[in-house]
Scaffold this active site. Structure first.
Site, mmCIF file in Angstrom:
data_model
loop_
_atom_site.group_PDB
_atom_site.id
_atom_site.type_symbol
_atom_site.label_atom_id
_atom_site.label_comp_id
_atom_site.label_asym_id
_atom_site.label_seq_id
_atom_site.Cartn_x
_atom_site.Cartn_y
_atom_site.Cartn_z
ATOM 1 N N HIS A 59 0.883 -1.305 -0.076
ATOM 2 C CA HIS A 59 -0.066 -0.111 -0.157
ATOM 3 C C HIS A 59 0.832 1.168 0.092
ATOM 4 O O HIS A 59 1.348 1.660 0.959
ATOM 5 C CB HIS A 59 -0.991 0.094 1.262
ATOM 6 C CG HIS A 59 -1.975 1.021 1.234
ATOM 7 N ND1 HIS A 59 -3.266 0.632 1.588
ATOM 8 C CD2 HIS A 59 -1.839 2.376 1.010
ATOM 9 C CE1 HIS A 59 -3.946 1.650 1.867
ATOM 10 N NE2 HIS A 59 -3.354 2.956 1.189
ATOM 11 N N HIS A 61 1.265 5.398 -2.155
ATOM 12 C CA HIS A 61 1.115 6.333 -3.038
ATOM 13 C C HIS A 61 2.051 7.056 -3.700
ATOM 14 O O HIS A 61 2.748 7.539 -3.092
ATOM 15 C CB HIS A 61 0.267 7.488 -2.263
ATOM 16 C CG HIS A 61 -1.204 6.793 -1.594
ATOM 17 N ND1 HIS A 61 -2.192 6.766 -2.443
ATOM 18 C CD2 HIS A 61 -1.210 6.274 -0.562
ATOM 19 C CE1 HIS A 61 -3.239 5.898 -1.466
ATOM 20 N NE2 HIS A 61 -2.425 5.901 -0.407
ATOM 21 N N ARG A 63 1.863 8.790 -6.346
ATOM 22 C CA ARG A 63 1.342 10.257 -6.963
ATOM 23 C C ARG A 63 1.545 10.653 -8.380
ATOM 24 O O ARG A 63 1.280 11.768 -8.859
ATOM 25 C CB ARG A 63 2.231 11.512 -5.974
ATOM 26 C CG ARG A 63 1.860 11.334 -4.665
ATOM 27 C CD ARG A 63 0.395 11.412 -4.291
ATOM 28 N NE ARG A 63 0.348 11.492 -2.654
ATOM 29 C CZ ARG A 63 -0.557 10.947 -2.023
ATOM 30 N NH1 ARG A 63 -1.592 10.263 -2.724
ATOM 31 N NH2 ARG A 63 -0.614 11.357 -0.748
ATOM 32 N N ASP A 151 -9.209 3.146 -2.638
ATOM 33 C CA ASP A 151 -8.289 3.751 -1.557
ATOM 34 C C ASP A 151 -8.462 5.340 -1.629
ATOM 35 O O ASP A 151 -8.565 6.055 -2.602
ATOM 36 C CB ASP A 151 -6.997 3.213 -1.512
ATOM 37 C CG ASP A 151 -6.144 3.601 -0.349
ATOM 38 O OD1 ASP A 151 -6.974 3.567 0.971
ATOM 39 O OD2 ASP A 151 -5.244 4.297 -0.299
ATOM 40 N N HIS A 178 -10.333 0.497 1.929
ATOM 41 C CA HIS A 178 -10.057 1.652 2.870
ATOM 42 C C HIS A 178 -11.563 1.749 3.699
ATOM 43 O O HIS A 178 -12.215 2.436 3.440
ATOM 44 C CB HIS A 178 -9.614 2.868 2.042
ATOM 45 C CG HIS A 178 -9.616 4.196 2.840
ATOM 46 N ND1 HIS A 178 -8.676 4.774 3.003
ATOM 47 C CD2 HIS A 178 -10.867 4.799 3.494
ATOM 48 C CE1 HIS A 178 -8.961 6.056 3.776
ATOM 49 N NE2 HIS A 178 -10.075 5.894 4.004
ATOM 50 N N ASP A 303 1.667 2.427 3.591
ATOM 51 C CA ASP A 303 0.569 3.718 3.244
ATOM 52 C C ASP A 303 1.411 5.147 2.971
ATOM 53 O O ASP A 303 0.798 6.135 3.302
ATOM 54 C CB ASP A 303 -0.561 3.978 4.228
ATOM 55 C CG ASP A 303 -1.796 4.652 3.492
ATOM 56 O OD1 ASP A 303 -1.774 4.986 2.398
ATOM 57 O OD2 ASP A 303 -2.577 5.143 4.513
ATOM 58 N N HIS A 307 3.168 14.243 0.727
ATOM 59 C CA HIS A 307 2.355 15.510 0.379
ATOM 60 C C HIS A 307 3.670 16.493 0.240
ATOM 61 O O HIS A 307 4.316 16.644 1.201
ATOM 62 C CB HIS A 307 1.315 15.974 1.352
ATOM 63 C CG HIS A 307 0.308 15.042 1.360
ATOM 64 N ND1 HIS A 307 -0.918 15.271 0.269
ATOM 65 C CD2 HIS A 307 -0.288 14.178 2.241
ATOM 66 C CE1 HIS A 307 -1.839 14.393 0.446
ATOM 67 N NE2 HIS A 307 -1.365 13.444 1.766
ATOM 68 N N PHE A 321 -4.407 14.467 4.848
ATOM 69 C CA PHE A 321 -4.188 13.299 5.386
ATOM 70 C C PHE A 321 -2.865 12.573 4.879
ATOM 71 O O PHE A 321 -2.635 12.480 3.614
ATOM 72 C CB PHE A 321 -5.345 12.310 5.498
ATOM 73 C CG PHE A 321 -6.456 12.785 6.221
ATOM 74 C CD1 PHE A 321 -6.558 12.753 7.589
ATOM 75 C CD2 PHE A 321 -7.740 13.327 5.463
ATOM 76 C CE1 PHE A 321 -7.669 13.115 8.363
ATOM 77 C CE2 PHE A 321 -8.690 13.746 6.248
ATOM 78 C CZ PHE A 321 -8.692 13.896 7.673
ATOM 79 N N GLY A 322 -2.135 12.222 5.907
ATOM 80 C CA GLY A 322 -1.000 11.014 5.211
ATOM 81 C C GLY A 322 0.413 11.583 5.564
ATOM 82 O O GLY A 322 0.901 12.604 5.771
#
Ligand SMILES: [Zn+2]
Ligand SMILES: [Zn+2]
Length: 422
Positions: A59, A61, A63, A151, A178, A303, A307, A321-322
């Site tokens: 899992h 990201h 981007r 997700d 999710h 996860d 950002h 979030f994240g």
């Protein structure tokens, strides 16, 4: 050829824990054994180190496409290699959403050209992850997806989940959810409780997650499909998963390093503590660690959610979030789980290798003719994580400056060094 010499080979698939050499020939493992002789091979000295099958992150990201200011496939996978990961599954909430074969192909092609590790895309369950019509799941599978998820959000309704599961069952894909109930989640920024009250931040009750886990387990019972619960954070969610496993349903789950390390008591007015699901209670954290120890939890997944600094450098309420996660995952698992004696080193390896492989329905082991994907790590090396030195484009982590004991030393993908600690 590359000879990994004198390492402690830990392979959960064959229950091997021994001092052995591993010889890689091109993209495959050629031999394992004591004192292998390979006069022409390059040598990687692994004395004092653990040699494990290549780590898989279920899992993350990356981007790309669409949010390349925060991360790209190139930078994200470089961070993954530094974290010991040889393969990463990237979630479909990009711009555009990975809900059709042409986006999937684009990711696969960019990864082939620019990535340090294997990139295995997850396709959206619904078009635009909007929770209305089914995405082109079969076409995306032909293009390379290894699972399906909306997700960022849950699969919107039980009815849609049933359709997605029926479809994925026929295709042999896991459905990754999710879990949150949006009506309970609404507007929340951290876990609801004593600490959200104290900070005056709007809370999200634990039940927002577990209601959705319960729903999904019920639909998995109805369809017989493979269900995987993403970033599970509460004790009650784990109880649903345990029940599902007891019933023989094909239900698996993962937890993130931040959820087994931190709790809502750690949250302060710093958006590096804002993630979804939010940091949970001390009791939840204890339950998750117990679930990792008794095998109820199948995998540790990062996860990794980069950002760029400008977007996180705002009030807590307005921040996305994240947090990032690749480079600290193994070290957190060693520090929080293995060194305090909560799980064994073999269990740690399983949670990063055979566990996630099982979720994807693939094999992961150190044996002749297997892919030459190998993670070499130290359980002892002292080091300090500096976010500013991360390979990721983003810096959003609550673990900046944390001192660790143990971490990745070399990451081999298809027989090539993707990362080596120097
Ligand atoms: Zn999520
Ligand atoms: Zn995610």
């Amino acid at each position: 050829m590359l000879l990994i010499r004198n390492g402690r080979v830990l392979d959960p698939a064959s229950n091997t824990d021994a001092l052995l050499d591993v010889l890689l020939d091109g993209e495959r493992i050629s031999r394992i054994g004591a004192n292998l002789s390979a006069p022409d091979a390059e040598i990687l000295d692994a004395a004092g180190l653990v040699v494990a099958p290549g780590f898989i992150d279920l899992h993350c990201h990356l981007r790309e496409p669409g949010q390349e200011l925060s991360e790209t496939i190139e930078t994200g996978t470089r961070a993954a290699a530094r974290g010991g990961f040889t393969a990463v599954c990237c979630m479909p909430n990009t711009l555009p959403v990975n809900d059709n074969a042409s986006v999937t192909r684009g990711i696969v092609e960019r990864a082939a050209a620019n990535s340090s590790v294997r990139v295995w895309p997850i396709g959206a369950a619904s078009i635009g992850s909007k929770g209305e019509a089914l995405a082109e799941i079969a076409a995306m599978k032909s293009a390379g997806i290894v699972g399906v998820s909306d997700d960022g959000k849950p699969v919107a309704t039980a009815r849609l989940m049933r359709q997605v599961m029926d479809y994925c069952n026929a295709l042999g894909l896991p459905v990754i959810d999710h879990c949150e109930d949006p009506s309970l989640f609404a507007g929340g920024v951290m876990r609801e409780g004593r600490h959200s009250l104290r900070l005056g931040l709007k809370g999200i009750p634990a039940e927002s997650e577990s209601i959705c886990v319960g729903r999904d387990v019920e639909v998995a019972g109805l369809t017989g499909a493979r269900l995987h619960i993403a970033h599970m954070s509460t004790k009650r969610s784990l109880e649903y998963v345990r029940m599902a496993k007891k019933l023989g349903l094909r239900v698996t789950c993962e937890v993130t390093p931040h959820h087994f390390t931190l709790t809502d008591e750690d949250v302060r007015y710093d958006s590096h503590y804002k993630m979804n699901p939010p940091l949970a209670s001390r009791e939840d954290r204890e339950a998750l660690i117990a679930g990792l120890a008794d095998g109820s939890i199948d995998a540790i997944a990062t996860d990794h959610a980069p950002h760029h600094p400008a977007s996180k450098d705002v009030e807590f309420d307005r921040a996305p979030f994240g947090i990032t996660g690749f480079e600290t995952a193994l070290a957190l698992a060693l520090s929080e789980l293995v060194h305090p004696g909560r799980i064994s080193l073999m269990q740690l390896v399983e949670l990063f290798t055979t566990g996630p492989a099982r979720v994807l329905g693939i094999e992961r082991k150190i044996a002749p003719n297997q892919l030459a994907d190998v993670t070499v790590f130290s359980t002892e090396r002292p080091w300090t994580f500096q976010a500013a030195e991360s390979a990721s484009k983003s810096r959003n982590t609550p673990f900046d400056g944390r001192v660790f004991r143990g971490g990745p030393v070399a990451t081999l993908v298809a027989g090539r060094l993707a990362y080596k600690h120097s």
